[in-house]
Scaffold this active site. Structure first.
Site, mmCIF file in Angstrom:
data_model
loop_
_atom_site.group_PDB
_atom_site.id
_atom_site.type_symbol
_atom_site.label_atom_id
_atom_site.label_comp_id
_atom_site.label_asym_id
_atom_site.label_seq_id
_atom_site.Cartn_x
_atom_site.Cartn_y
_atom_site.Cartn_z
ATOM 1 N N ASP A 1 0.865 -1.180 0.000
ATOM 2 C CA ASP A 1 0.000 0.000 0.000
ATOM 3 C C ASP A 1 0.903 1.231 0.000
ATOM 4 O OD1 ASP A 1 -2.073 -1.828 0.370
ATOM 5 O OD2 ASP A 1 -2.027 -1.625 2.554
ATOM 6 N N TYR A 2 0.564 2.196 -0.829
ATOM 7 C CA TYR A 2 1.470 3.356 -0.930
ATOM 8 C C TYR A 2 0.713 4.666 -1.117
ATOM 9 C CZ TYR A 2 0.418 3.746 -5.871
ATOM 10 O OH TYR A 2 -0.250 3.938 -7.050
#
Lengths: 261, 198
Positions: free
Chosen positions: A141-142
């Site tokens: 996740d970014y």
């Protein structure tokens, strides 16, 4: 040749299917049992379920007395797997080896690991040795902060100190079979995929990458499908709200000569 | 109708069992040779390494029971690693003898293609002509080794992954091997399973 996959990602929170926005707001979409049935009946390439419950309490708020109640995530998985004749990926909050083993035994083909990849790398490594790389999906996740990809864990609350290049090396070194690459900022916002970050991640990784976050129409799928080397395109919210959106999107993608099933 | 699924500790049986029950079969999990004798239809599933799988089958004497079942013309369907075990030998981590119900060998993809290994995802399996051509479709694959039948006539399906390989094989009209996972291939897979068991 192997085809591109179009993958619905469903979020389970306390026994209900929810939609999410930037990993924070969760609106209830429906009863797990009904939604599972609906998704199992579509001719889908692959399904991903992520349990985002923090309380670990389950109540599927039965709205029909003929439907039994779900009391645990294991029961939810059994129910999903019973009539799921496609690859099934299951994850969310996995912290130990017995949980991974249990999910795979109860019908999941792959498990999604996120925080444990960093907090307890040895367990992730052991899981890959025991069950094979193909069974382990690394969820990344970014956010994009000042033009750079920054990775997060704990439902998008804790930043990790790795550059995108370092993360790619880390994932290769660990030996995961696949990456689910999700934009926190695009989640539930319907602004289209973050093509720039996706292209960067795909070019750095030697394993299949599935991109998630931001789709609102089949046009967005088309844009993401053109990223060279991409293996799959995932979306959550948009599949909930539009009638027959899965088969219609597939037909559109195929009409553009994109290599989908 | 009953079908026996051979349980020798290699991989997840839940999906295969769910699919068989869905198409109307009662499933018995089989882990001893005498149970094999009670069934006229057998499924040999499996995920993992060839050598280890054969050792498990041998140590429980299930290998001989399966070969006996074949001699009695019972239907035997091998899926994924199960298909590979039906062949004469494999070169996965050393050389290993298989059940030899279909003449041929099992080889690694690596070296044969520049593409990513394992071959993972949906890909087309075509049956060139005859009664199975109507079952040509996309199926779900996860494997790093592939089967090469000695006799061209044993090829049931072919698939392209950098080159054309045998993704389904048969011997006579009772031994079938499927490299893909019919239990994970939606309606196309269920339909094919039904046909092979009928």
């Amino acid at each position: 040749m192997v085809k591109l996959r179009l993958i619905p990602v469903l979020y389970i929170k306390n026994g209900l299917i929810v939609r999410s926005e930037r990993f924070q707001e969760h609106k209830i979409i429906g009863n797990l049992i009904n939604e599972v049935r609906r998704y199992n009946q579509w001719d889908i390439d692959e399904l991903v379920y992520i349990d985002i419950s923090r309380e670990r309490v389950y109540d599927s708020r039965r709205d029909d007395h003929k439907i039994k109640r779900i009391s645990s995530i294991d029961e939810a998985l059994n129910l999903i797997a019973k009539e799921c004749f496609m690859p099934l990926t299951f994850g969310g909050g996995i912290r130990d080896l017995p949980t991974i083993k249990k999910y795979l035994k109860n019908g999941a083909d792959k498990v999604v690991l996120n925080k444990i990849l960093h907090s307890n790398k040895a367990i992730a490594k052991q899981a890959i040795e025991l069950f094979g790389a193909q069974a382990i999906v690394a969820s990344l996740d970014y956010r994009v902060i000042r033009g750079e990809i920054v990775f997060f864990v704990d439902n998008g609350t804790q930043a990790l100190p790795y550059s995108v290049e370092e993360m790619a090396d880390f994932i290769h070194d660990l030996g995961c079979g696949e990456v689910l690459f999700t934009s926190i900022d695009n989640d539930g916002m319907g602004g289209g995929y973050d093509i720039k970050s996706i292209s960067k991640m795909v070019s750095l990784l030697k394993i299949p990458v599935v991109a998630c976050g931001g789709a609102i129409s089949a046009f967005d799928f088309m844009e993401a499908a053109k990223v060279p080397g991409i293996s799959g395109i995932a979306a959550g919210n948009m599949f909930h709200f539009t009638e027959n959106i899965y088969p219609r999107s597939k037909a559109k993608l195929k009409s553009k000569q994109l290599h989908f099933r | 109708m009953k079908v026996g699924v051979v349980n020798y500790g290699m991989g997840n049986l839940a999906s295969v069992v769910n699919a068989l029950e869905f198409i109307g079969y009662t499933v018995d999990l089989i882990d001893a040779p005498e149970q094999v004798e009670k069934h006229s239809r057998l499924i040999l599933p499996g995920v993992g390494a060839f050598g280890k799988a054969m050792n498990r089958l041998r140590s429980s004497a299930l290998d001989k029971a399966i070969v006996n079942a074949s001699e009695q013309s019972k239907t035997i369907i091998g899926i994924c690693l199960g298909m590979q075990l039906l062949f004469s030998r494999s070169s996965e981590f050393g050389n290993h003898e298989g059940l030899n119900l279909i003449a041929g060998e099992v080889l690694p993809f690596s070296g044969e293609t520049d593409l990513r290994v394992p071959h993972l995802g949906w890909n087309e399996a075509r049956s060139p002509e005859g009664e199975f051509s109507e079952f040509s479709s996309d199926f779900y694959f996860v494997h790093s080794f592939y089967c090469v039948p000695t006799n061209e006539s044993d090829v049931l399906f072919t698939t392209n992954y950098g080159f054309e390989f045998c993704s389904g094989a048969k011997f006579g009209d009772h031994i079938y091997g499927l490299q893909f996972h019919p239990e994970k291939s939606q309606q196309a897979g269920l339909r094919l399973l039904k046909r092979l068991l009928s």
